[in-house]
Design an enzyme around this catalytic site. Structure first.
Site, short mmCIF file in Angstrom:
data_model
loop_
_atom_site.label_atom_id
_atom_site.label_comp_id
_atom_site.label_asym_id
_atom_site.label_seq_id
_atom_site.Cartn_x
_atom_site.Cartn_y
_atom_site.Cartn_z
N GLU A 117 -61.47 61.72 -106.69
CA GLU A 117 -61.17 60.15 -106.75
C GLU A 117 -62.46 59.79 -107.71
O GLU A 117 -62.60 58.64 -108.45
CB GLU A 117 -61.69 60.38 -105.18
N SER A 386 -17.47 58.81 -92.17
CA SER A 386 -16.80 57.96 -91.84
C SER A 386 -16.99 57.07 -91.38
O SER A 386 -16.40 55.54 -91.18
CB SER A 386 -15.77 58.86 -91.11
#
Length: 696
Positions: A117, A386
């Site tokens: 960082e 389906s």
């Protein structure tokens, strides 16, 4: 080459050159815009860093005052309530965020965080001009802001006070406050406070909660690889979530370990061993006391979208939701009464009020698995089988296709995606029905009742996959429906993965007469000062017309018949209801999606650890018409027990049928054989059965 061919080639070449010139000009414009933004940010932050607390402080006056930083209020919980006012649970600051001292943290988490960082953390004064310049170069190359160059101190200031919008003004204020904070606090204090409040995903704020959530241990015991994993999460917790995206998490962990090696924290030999180490996750039970974990997590994510993680975690919110506890109990009971063995697959149920979009039930049962995994209802996506044919049917009717007078051949169907190839190598799309039974010429209605794949494959091609995707999106499906940027013909048979929330939302649109209401989980929010938040639009249904009232009515009548005499008969329970089954290949997922006039419910069954065939569950192969339909019926019977019986309303206007050429997709048969249907043709007088076609 003929003169005509030469002229055509010359024109084509000129067109290509013109198109390339336009593309290069567009890229130059984006590059110039990126440079302008990047230089503005670099210049502003460089000046702020140089001025420190001097002229920048003068420019911002009281807005650059450390006293204005919000202190973190441990213990001010946010509470969530069900629709009946009962407490669902809380977002407890002291459990979600357990502050620990530097001595109670593993040294590895501090080293890993600094390496990835802010590697110059101990050398800069709160703002790292070198890091800003490096980020600006990245931004300029990308033509947009992709890296901010923010230090840990700046991130802490931003999380404590400033919003996350990317503007030069915000960056200047952030730099000013970071410089002053760096002068007032020691580096060790800044890093400790940062590690105690940063968000690590999965409801874990601070390193102690993260360690407990991912590894079931205190942060003092974190190893090198565990620390590297956690340090990498803060950039994008949902993207690198190791529970749902282990490969991305491993790749991000490798980036952190590489940064630690490059900064001299670990030697090459240790780096080489560490990158080969498995994730070693051991999920904790930090949120086991939450009554409805799936719904709770869904609500928390919505709150963070609106208020930001800082406001949600700092507490004081009272959130009143749409969930009905009785429905939740009914859903869980319906699942456990049907799937009651330890080896059974998981099941999820979501129920929505069609008129308002209010989520009334969101429940899942996963045998032998903790409940704090990712949300099966809104985040998990599986092939719907389906159940997706309903969107094909709706799209066709929207185009004026009469489902009673439009016929297709029910027979093994092959669509040649590539002329050379076969069914086995994937170059042809070879379609068969679920039971390999075929019926010759069939109307769309009868094919829907049978859930005939062969007919629906042809119908999807005629309607076009693009139109099917468009209608599905309008009706409420939010999952991506394209495959590598294209819409595939098999979308109509449910080959593209969606979530249960997607299906429930889409079917709720049919129940509401074609009007889509955006699913919502929150009725109102009372802020920490006792005021109700009226600005976020809580409790106000977001409704819009998705398909015509007539289309919704025709689809509903067909799906009603499907529950009476088709694949969904096991879901019928003596009330007007409409629904559709869904089963994907090899029984890996099974669905039932259905609705009454006042409630739309979707049930999914499958294994969460992967797409595993369910070919022997209680001695049968699981299909949408088996366990999912039974769970749906059990839930709906109980949910509507004291609700007055109601029929689906008649539409004010029925669809206007138009002439439709069946088989417009075909290229390898005589076009004169294509049938144009009319409204007067009926299923009782089918056309002669032609030979089975193999079309491209």
């Amino acid at each position: 080459m003929s003169p005509r061919g030469s002229r055509r080639s010359s024109v084509d070449s000129e067109l290509r050159h013109a198109r390339n010139r336009r593309l290069r000009a567009a890229r130059r414009r984006r590059r110039r815009q990126g440079i302008a933004v990047g230089l503005a940010v670099v210049g502003a932050l460089g000046v702020a860093a140089a001025l420190g607390g001097g002229a920048a402080v003068f420019a911002y006056g009281s807005s650059c005052d450390l006293d204005s930083l919000r202190s973190i209020r441990i213990g001010q919980n946010s509470f969530l309530y069900a629709a009946d006012g009962s407490l669902l649970g809380s977002i407890p600051a002291e459990r979600n965020r357990q502050p620990v001292t530097a001595a109670e943290m593993s040294p590895w988490i501090r080293r890993a965080t600094i390496a990835v960082e802010d590697r110059r953390f101990f050398r800069h004064g709160g703002v790292d001009v070198e890091g800003i310049a490096r980020a600006a170069v990245t931004d300029i190359k990308a033509g947009r802001i992709v890296e901010g160059g923010s230090t840990i101190t700046q991130q802490l200031v931003r999380n404590l006070y400033i919003g996350r919008e990317r503007t030069v003004e915000r960056k200047l204020k952030e730099a000013c406050l970071a410089t002053k904070l760096d002068r007032k606090w020691s580096k060790h204090r800044i890093l400790t406070v940062y590690l105690n409040q940063v968000y690590y995903g999965n409801q874990a704020y601070g390193i102690e909660a993260a360690s407990q959530t991912y590894f079931s241990k205190p942060s003092l015991e974190l190893t090198l690889t565990e620390s590297a994993l956690l340090a990498g999460l803060t950039q994008a917790p949902s993207v690198f979530n190791p529970f749902t995206s282990p490969q991305r998490a491993l790749a991000r962990r490798a980036e952190v370990l590489r940064a630690m090696r490059d900064t001299g924290v670990i030697p090459q030999r240790r780096f080489a061993r560490a990158v080969k180490t498995p994730l070693g996750l051991k999920p904790g039970r930090l949120y086991s006391q939450i009554r409805e974990p799936y719904f709770f997590g869904f609500v928390r994510d919505k709150l963070i979208e609106v208020y930001g993680a800082g406001t949600v975690r700092s507490g004081g919110l009272r959130v009143y939701t749409t969930i009905v506890p009785r429905y939740q109990r009914l859903a869980e009971q319906a699942i456990t009464d049907t799937l009651n063995r330890p080896t059974d697959p998981a099941a999820a149920l979501i129920s929505i009020s069609p008129r308002t979009g209010a989520i009334r039930a969101m429940a899942a049962v996963v045998p032998n698995r903790p409940k704090n995994e990712f949300n099966l209802l809104s985040q998990a996506r599986r092939q719907p089988g389906s159940t997706f044919k309903t969107f094909v049917l709706a799209a066709a009717i929207e185009l004026g296709v009469n489902p009673d007078s439009t016929y297709y051949v029910s027979a093994p169907f092959t669509y040649k995606v590539h002329p050379a190839g076969n069914c086995d190598d994937g170059s042809w799309w070879c379609v068969h029905t679920y039971a390999n039974d075929y019926y010759g010429w069939s109307s769309i209605r009868s094919a829907t009742i049978r859930s005939d794949n062969a007919v629906y494959a042809q119908l999807t091609l005629d309607v076009t996959p693009e139109k099917v995707a468009e209608v599905a999106r309008k009706m409420g499906v939010r999952s991506p429906l394209d495959v590598k940027g294209a819409y595939v013909p098999s979308i109509g048979l449910g080959s593209v993965a969606v979530s249960p929330l997607d299906l429930a939302s889409g079917y709720a649109t049919l129940a509401a007469g074609g009007v889509h209401a955006e699913p919502t989980a929150i009725r109102r929010v009372v802020l920490a000062d006792g005021r109700e938040d009226k600005t976020a639009g809580w409790g106000v249904p977001k409704r819009r017309r998705a398909i015509s009232e007539g289309t919704a009515a025709v689809v509903t009548r067909i799906l009603e018949q499907n529950m009476q005499s088709g694949t969904g008969t096991r879901a019928a329970f003596g009330r007007p209801a409409a629904g559709k089954t869904g089963t994907n290949e090899e029984h890996k997922d099974a669905w039932f999606a259905g609705y009454t006039p006042g409630l739309a419910t979707t049930v999914w069954i499958g294994y969460t650890r992967g797409e595993i065939p369910m070919e022997n569950v209680h001695g049968i192969a699981v299909s949408g018409g088996s366990f999912p339909a039974e769970i749906w019926r059990l839930f709906m019977e109980g949910a509507l027990e004291n609700v007055e019986r109601a029929a689906f309303p008649e539409p004010s206007v029925w669809p206007e049928w138009k002439s439709f050429t069946q088989g417009t997709y075909a290229r390898s048969y005589d076009p004169s054989a294509a049938r144009t249907t009319t409204q007067t043709e009926t299923e009782s007088k089918p056309p002669p059965t032609p030979p089975i076609r193999q079309v491209r």
